[in-house]
Design a protein around this motif. Structure first.
Motif, PDB file in Angstrom:
ATOM      1  N   THR A   1      10.753   1.426  -0.595  1.00  0.00           N
ATOM      2  CA  THR A   1      10.109   1.097   0.674  1.00  0.00           C
ATOM      3  C   THR A   1       9.757   2.336   1.484  1.00  0.00           C
ATOM      4  OG1 THR A   1      12.262   0.758   1.733  1.00  0.00           O
ATOM      5  CG2 THR A   1      11.159  -1.195   0.845  1.00  0.00           C
ATOM      6  N   ALA A   2      10.401   3.464   1.218  1.00  0.00           N
ATOM      7  CA  ALA A   2      10.069   4.710   1.922  1.00  0.00           C
ATOM      8  C   ALA A   2       8.696   5.238   1.534  1.00  0.00           C
ATOM      9  CB  ALA A   2      11.134   5.772   1.645  1.00  0.00           C
ATOM     10  N   ARG A   3       8.126   4.771   0.417  1.00  0.00           N
ATOM     11  CA  ARG A   3       6.821   5.231  -0.066  1.00  0.00           C
ATOM     12  C   ARG A   3       5.694   4.295   0.350  1.00  0.00           C
ATOM     13  NH1 ARG A   3       6.698  10.054  -0.774  1.00  0.00           N
ATOM     14  NH2 ARG A   3       4.935   9.858  -2.150  1.00  0.00           N
TER      15      ARG A   3
ATOM     16  N   LEU B   1      11.730  -8.697   7.745  1.00  0.00           N
ATOM     17  CA  LEU B   1      12.209  -7.498   8.447  1.00  0.00           C
ATOM     18  C   LEU B   1      13.453  -6.927   7.773  1.00  0.00           C
ATOM     19  CD1 LEU B   1      11.535  -8.529  12.154  1.00  0.00           C
ATOM     20  CD2 LEU B   1      10.135  -7.117  10.637  1.00  0.00           C
ATOM     21  N   HIS B   2      14.330  -7.805   7.310  1.00  0.00           N
ATOM     22  CA  HIS B   2      15.518  -7.351   6.576  1.00  0.00           C
ATOM     23  C   HIS B   2      15.112  -6.701   5.261  1.00  0.00           C
ATOM     24  CE1 HIS B   2      19.495  -7.221   4.836  1.00  0.00           C
ATOM     25  NE2 HIS B   2      19.062  -7.934   3.813  1.00  0.00           N
ATOM     26  N   LEU B   3      14.149  -7.309   4.546  1.00  0.00           N
ATOM     27  CA  LEU B   3      13.688  -6.759   3.271  1.00  0.00           C
ATOM     28  C   LEU B   3      13.106  -5.365   3.441  1.00  0.00           C
ATOM     29  CD1 LEU B   3      11.954  -9.886   1.705  1.00  0.00           C
ATOM     30  CD2 LEU B   3      14.112  -8.845   0.992  1.00  0.00           C
ATOM     31  N   LEU B   4      12.277  -5.181   4.457  1.00  0.00           N
ATOM     32  CA  LEU B   4      11.625  -3.888   4.658  1.00  0.00           C
ATOM     33  C   LEU B   4      12.594  -2.797   5.099  1.00  0.00           C
ATOM     34  CD1 LEU B   4       8.246  -5.054   6.182  1.00  0.00           C
ATOM     35  CD2 LEU B   4       8.705  -4.248   3.849  1.00  0.00           C
ATOM     36  N   SER B   5      13.773  -3.187   5.567  1.00  0.00           N
ATOM     37  CA  SER B   5      14.772  -2.185   5.946  1.00  0.00           C
ATOM     38  C   SER B   5      15.597  -1.737   4.732  1.00  0.00           C
ATOM     39  CB  SER B   5      15.686  -2.728   7.042  1.00  0.00           C
ATOM     40  OG  SER B   5      16.516  -3.766   6.527  1.00  0.00           O
ATOM     41  N   GLN B   6      15.428  -2.402   3.591  1.00  0.00           N
ATOM     42  CA  GLN B   6      16.135  -2.031   2.364  1.00  0.00           C
ATOM     43  C   GLN B   6      15.460  -0.811   1.734  1.00  0.00           C
ATOM     44  OE1 GLN B   6      19.004  -3.671   1.412  1.00  0.00           O
ATOM     45  NE2 GLN B   6      18.656  -4.661   3.379  1.00  0.00           N
ATOM     46  N   PRO B   7      16.221   0.076   1.105  1.00  0.00           N
ATOM     47  CA  PRO B   7      15.599   1.245   0.471  1.00  0.00           C
ATOM     48  C   PRO B   7      14.777   0.872  -0.767  1.00  0.00           C
ATOM     49  CG  PRO B   7      17.981   1.273   0.151  1.00  0.00           C
ATOM     50  CD  PRO B   7      17.680   0.126   1.059  1.00  0.00           C
ATOM     51  N   TRP B   8      15.158  -0.191  -1.468  1.00  0.00           N
ATOM     52  CA  TRP B   8      14.454  -0.615  -2.680  1.00  0.00           C
ATOM     53  C   TRP B   8      14.287  -2.125  -2.679  1.00  0.00           C
ATOM     54  CZ3 TRP B   8      12.449   2.628  -6.332  1.00  0.00           C
ATOM     55  CH2 TRP B   8      12.865   3.968  -6.283  1.00  0.00           C
ATOM     56  N   LEU B   9      13.140  -2.589  -3.176  1.00  0.00           N
ATOM     57  CA  LEU B   9      12.892  -4.009  -3.412  1.00  0.00           C
ATOM     58  C   LEU B   9      12.746  -4.202  -4.914  1.00  0.00           C
ATOM     59  CD1 LEU B   9      10.198  -4.712  -0.665  1.00  0.00           C
ATOM     60  CD2 LEU B   9      12.670  -5.067  -0.530  1.00  0.00           C
ATOM     61  N   THR B  10      13.189  -5.338  -5.422  1.00  0.00           N
ATOM     62  CA  THR B  10      13.139  -5.612  -6.855  1.00  0.00           C
ATOM     63  C   THR B  10      12.363  -6.900  -7.097  1.00  0.00           C
ATOM     64  OG1 THR B  10      15.320  -4.603  -7.101  1.00  0.00           O
ATOM     65  CG2 THR B  10      14.536  -5.956  -8.933  1.00  0.00           C
ATOM     66  N   PHE B  11      11.368  -6.830  -7.979  1.00  0.00           N
ATOM     67  CA  PHE B  11      10.564  -7.994  -8.345  1.00  0.00           C
ATOM     68  C   PHE B  11      10.727  -8.242  -9.841  1.00  0.00           C
ATOM     69  CE2 PHE B  11       8.738  -6.467  -4.473  1.00  0.00           C
ATOM     70  CZ  PHE B  11       8.377  -7.614  -3.797  1.00  0.00           C
TER      71      PHE B  11
ATOM     72  N   HIS C   1       0.872  -1.174   0.000  1.00  0.00           N
ATOM     73  CA  HIS C   1       0.000   0.000   0.000  1.00  0.00           C
ATOM     74  C   HIS C   1       0.914   1.230   0.000  1.00  0.00           C
ATOM     75  CE1 HIS C   1      -3.725  -2.256   1.024  1.00  0.00           C
ATOM     76  NE2 HIS C   1      -2.826  -3.103   1.499  1.00  0.00           N
ATOM     77  N   TYR C   2       0.767   2.048  -1.014  1.00  0.00           N
ATOM     78  CA  TYR C   2       1.644   3.194  -1.197  1.00  0.00           C
ATOM     79  C   TYR C   2       1.064   4.462  -0.575  1.00  0.00           C
ATOM     80  CZ  TYR C   2       3.863   0.142  -4.587  1.00  0.00           C
ATOM     81  OH  TYR C   2       4.492  -0.917  -5.190  1.00  0.00           O
ATOM     82  N   VAL C   3       1.929   5.411  -0.261  1.00  0.00           N
ATOM     83  CA  VAL C   3       1.551   6.701   0.294  1.00  0.00           C
ATOM     84  C   VAL C   3       0.511   7.388  -0.590  1.00  0.00           C
ATOM     85  CG1 VAL C   3       2.420   9.011   0.856  1.00  0.00           C
ATOM     86  CG2 VAL C   3       3.774   7.011   1.451  1.00  0.00           C
ATOM     87  N   GLU C   4       0.638   7.226  -1.890  1.00  0.00           N
ATOM     88  CA  GLU C   4      -0.265   7.873  -2.845  1.00  0.00           C
ATOM     89  C   GLU C   4      -1.663   7.271  -2.839  1.00  0.00           C
ATOM     90  OE1 GLU C   4       2.718   6.510  -3.725  1.00  0.00           O
ATOM     91  OE2 GLU C   4       3.901   8.336  -3.842  1.00  0.00           O
TER      92      GLU C   4
END
Length: 108
Positions: free
Chosen positions: A66-68, A45-55, A22-25
């Motif tokens: 992840t900041a958004r 928890l490690h994944l969510l601490s990363q600045p970017w996730l790649t799928f 769910h995004y901020v927008e």
């Protein structure tokens, strides 16, 4: 549907994890990850601490900042997560349930 395909579908479901971002927008995206929930739980928890996730999808690659994110939902649930800030045995209360609690007379 081929014979035995339902069993295959259930087996595939056990070996995958569904993640909804769910995004901020205000919009959401859902991905199915080929990883059992127990394995995903060890990394979440490690994944969510990363600045970017790649799928990597069949036809594209998606990068998620992840900041958004304001909320992440995971299915099936991962109740093994424990610690500070984690609330076990929680229940979601719908809008209708909240509204009904204030309007229905309660007998004692």
């Amino acid at each position: 549907m081929r014979a035995g395909s339902f069993a295959q579908l259930n087996q595939d479901k056990e070996n995958t994890t569904q993640v909804t971002f769910h995004y901020v927008e205000g919009h959401t995206e859902t991905f199915t990850i080929p990883m059992p929930a127990q394995e995903f739980q060890e990394e979440v928890l490690h994944l969510l601490s990363q600045p970017w996730l790649t799928f990597h999808l069949v036809d594209q690659t998606v990068f998620i900042c992840t900041a958004r994110l304001v909320k992440v939902e995971v299915k099936p649930s991962i109740p093994e997560l424990q610690g500070q800030g984690i609330f076990p045995n929680s229940l979601r209360v719908s809008t209708m349930q909240r509204a009904a609690a204030g309007r229905l007379p309660m007998s004692t």
